[in-house]
Design a protein around this motif. Sequence first.
Motif, short mmCIF file in Angstrom:
data_model
loop_
_atom_site.label_atom_id
_atom_site.label_comp_id
_atom_site.label_asym_id
_atom_site.label_seq_id
_atom_site.Cartn_x
_atom_site.Cartn_y
_atom_site.Cartn_z
N GLY A 83 0.81 -1.20 0.00
CA GLY A 83 0.00 0.00 0.00
C GLY A 83 0.84 1.26 0.00
N GLN A 84 1.93 1.28 0.79
CA GLN A 84 2.81 2.45 0.83
C GLN A 84 3.50 2.65 -0.52
OE1 GLN A 84 5.02 1.05 4.31
NE2 GLN A 84 4.38 2.89 5.42
N ARG A 85 3.93 1.56 -1.12
CA ARG A 85 4.58 1.66 -2.42
C ARG A 85 3.61 2.16 -3.48
NH1 ARG A 85 9.15 -2.86 -3.24
NH2 ARG A 85 9.07 -1.81 -5.24
N PHE A 86 2.40 1.66 -3.44
CA PHE A 86 1.40 2.07 -4.44
C PHE A 86 1.06 3.55 -4.30
CE2 PHE A 86 -3.12 2.84 -5.34
CZ PHE A 86 -3.13 2.60 -6.71
N LEU A 87 0.83 4.00 -3.07
CA LEU A 87 0.49 5.41 -2.86
C LEU A 87 1.65 6.33 -3.24
CD1 LEU A 87 -1.49 5.21 0.51
CD2 LEU A 87 -2.41 5.57 -1.80
N GLY A 88 2.88 5.90 -2.97
CA GLY A 88 4.03 6.71 -3.38
C GLY A 88 4.12 6.85 -4.89
N THR A 89 3.86 5.74 -5.60
CA THR A 89 3.85 5.80 -7.06
C THR A 89 2.71 6.67 -7.57
OG1 THR A 89 4.80 3.57 -7.14
CG2 THR A 89 3.78 4.40 -9.16
N VAL A 91 1.38 9.32 -6.04
CA VAL A 91 1.75 10.72 -5.85
C VAL A 91 2.70 11.18 -6.95
CG1 VAL A 91 2.96 12.34 -4.32
CG2 VAL A 91 1.36 10.67 -3.37
N ASP A 92 3.68 10.34 -7.28
CA ASP A 92 4.60 10.70 -8.38
C ASP A 92 3.86 10.83 -9.70
OD1 ASP A 92 6.85 10.75 -6.74
OD2 ASP A 92 7.27 8.62 -7.03
N GLY A 93 2.88 9.96 -9.92
CA GLY A 93 2.10 10.04 -11.15
C GLY A 93 1.28 11.31 -11.24
N PHE A 96 3.39 14.17 -12.44
CA PHE A 96 3.61 14.13 -13.88
C PHE A 96 2.35 14.52 -14.66
CE2 PHE A 96 7.34 11.60 -12.80
CZ PHE A 96 8.26 12.05 -13.74
N MET A 97 1.21 14.52 -14.02
CA MET A 97 -0.01 14.90 -14.73
C MET A 97 -0.04 16.39 -15.05
SD MET A 97 -1.96 12.41 -15.46
CE MET A 97 -3.45 13.33 -15.83
N ILE A 98 0.69 17.22 -14.30
CA ILE A 98 0.66 18.66 -14.53
C ILE A 98 1.13 19.02 -15.94
CG2 ILE A 98 1.58 20.89 -13.75
CD1 ILE A 98 1.71 19.72 -10.93
N PRO A 99 2.33 18.52 -16.39
CA PRO A 99 2.71 18.85 -17.76
C PRO A 99 1.80 18.23 -18.81
CG PRO A 99 4.49 17.72 -16.60
CD PRO A 99 3.38 17.84 -15.66
N TYR A 100 1.25 17.04 -18.51
CA TYR A 100 0.32 16.42 -19.46
C TYR A 100 -0.94 17.28 -19.64
CZ TYR A 100 2.88 12.03 -19.87
OH TYR A 100 3.83 11.08 -20.15
N ILE A 101 -1.41 17.90 -18.56
CA ILE A 101 -2.58 18.77 -18.66
C ILE A 101 -2.29 19.95 -19.58
CG2 ILE A 101 -4.07 20.33 -17.35
CD1 ILE A 101 -3.85 18.36 -15.01
N LYS A 142 7.71 8.94 -2.61
CA LYS A 142 8.29 8.10 -1.55
C LYS A 142 8.53 8.91 -0.28
CE LYS A 142 10.61 4.45 -4.22
NZ LYS A 142 10.02 4.76 -5.54
N LYS A 143 8.97 10.15 -0.45
CA LYS A 143 9.21 10.98 0.74
C LYS A 143 7.90 11.29 1.44
CE LYS A 143 11.66 15.13 2.22
NZ LYS A 143 12.51 16.28 1.77
N ALA A 144 6.85 11.53 0.67
CA ALA A 144 5.54 11.82 1.27
C ALA A 144 5.00 10.64 2.05
CB ALA A 144 4.56 12.23 0.17
N LEU A 145 5.32 9.42 1.61
CA LEU A 145 4.84 8.21 2.30
C LEU A 145 5.83 7.69 3.33
CD1 LEU A 145 2.11 6.77 1.79
CD2 LEU A 145 2.73 8.40 0.02
N GLY A 146 6.98 8.34 3.49
CA GLY A 146 7.96 7.91 4.48
C GLY A 146 8.67 6.62 4.14
N ILE A 147 8.98 6.40 2.86
CA ILE A 147 9.69 5.19 2.44
C ILE A 147 10.85 5.62 1.54
CG2 ILE A 147 7.66 3.72 2.59
CD1 ILE A 147 7.29 3.99 -0.40
N ARG A 148 11.80 4.70 1.34
CA ARG A 148 12.92 5.01 0.46
C ARG A 148 13.49 3.74 -0.16
NH1 ARG A 148 18.19 5.20 3.26
NH2 ARG A 148 17.92 4.51 5.40
N LEU A 149 14.11 3.91 -1.30
CA LEU A 149 14.70 2.81 -2.07
C LEU A 149 16.18 2.72 -1.74
CD1 LEU A 149 14.49 0.74 -4.50
CD2 LEU A 149 15.15 2.67 -5.96
N VAL A 150 16.66 1.52 -1.35
CA VAL A 150 18.06 1.32 -0.97
C VAL A 150 18.57 0.00 -1.52
CG1 VAL A 150 17.85 2.70 1.14
CG2 VAL A 150 17.42 0.24 1.22
#
Length: 206
Positions: A83-89, A91-93, A96-101, A142-150
């Motif tokens: 769930g944390q990984r999905f929500l982080g992705t 938010v990133d998506g 990216f919607m801003i330039p698409y708009i 990832k930062k918003a959800l408190g997770i990180r890739l290592v």
Amino acid sequence: MSFGSPNNPYGQPQDPQQPPQQPGYGYPQQGGQQQPYGYPQQAPQGVPPQQGYGYPQAPQAPAGYGYPQQPGYGMPPSYANWGQRFLGTLVDGLIFMIPYILVIIDVSAQTGILSVVGALGVIGLAIWQLIKEGRTGQTVGKKALGIRLVRESDGQPLGVGMAFVRRLAHFLDSLACYLGWLWPAWDAKRQTFADKVCSSIVIRSN
């Protein structure tokens, strides 16, 4: 009258068959009582005891390994759940919607200017997010959800190059009906197929 040997200043006769007593040997005096040689001597009052000969040394804990202790070095990392990984992705998506708009608005107006701005915005955001993820282990989501890739081996960020390779490896997650994207939901280390290929994990940062 004999005053004894010059090596015996107290005037007491010394048995010639016994060797002379050497100073510093025998039984040290403490409080008027003799203690056997090698016996741990009591420290004077008010002075803390010091470790030395005759005192057992305190065992030292082995150095920790890998991840910063959370809380404690050597402890296994706390993996981010699906769930944390999905929500982080997600938010990133949305970012990216801003330039698409902008592109969609420009297509409706048929001017061509906003399309270029939107395309450059997508490329710029992608590079910026990649650099952040490679250096710090965190995108905005990832930062918003408190997770990180290592890295799985030492808990350090992947680096920009390896983070780019991991993104390319995500095509494996899309094979077989996107099964790889769902794999963290039941995997022991919460890894996608791309994570397993790149030896990376996503952990909780707080």
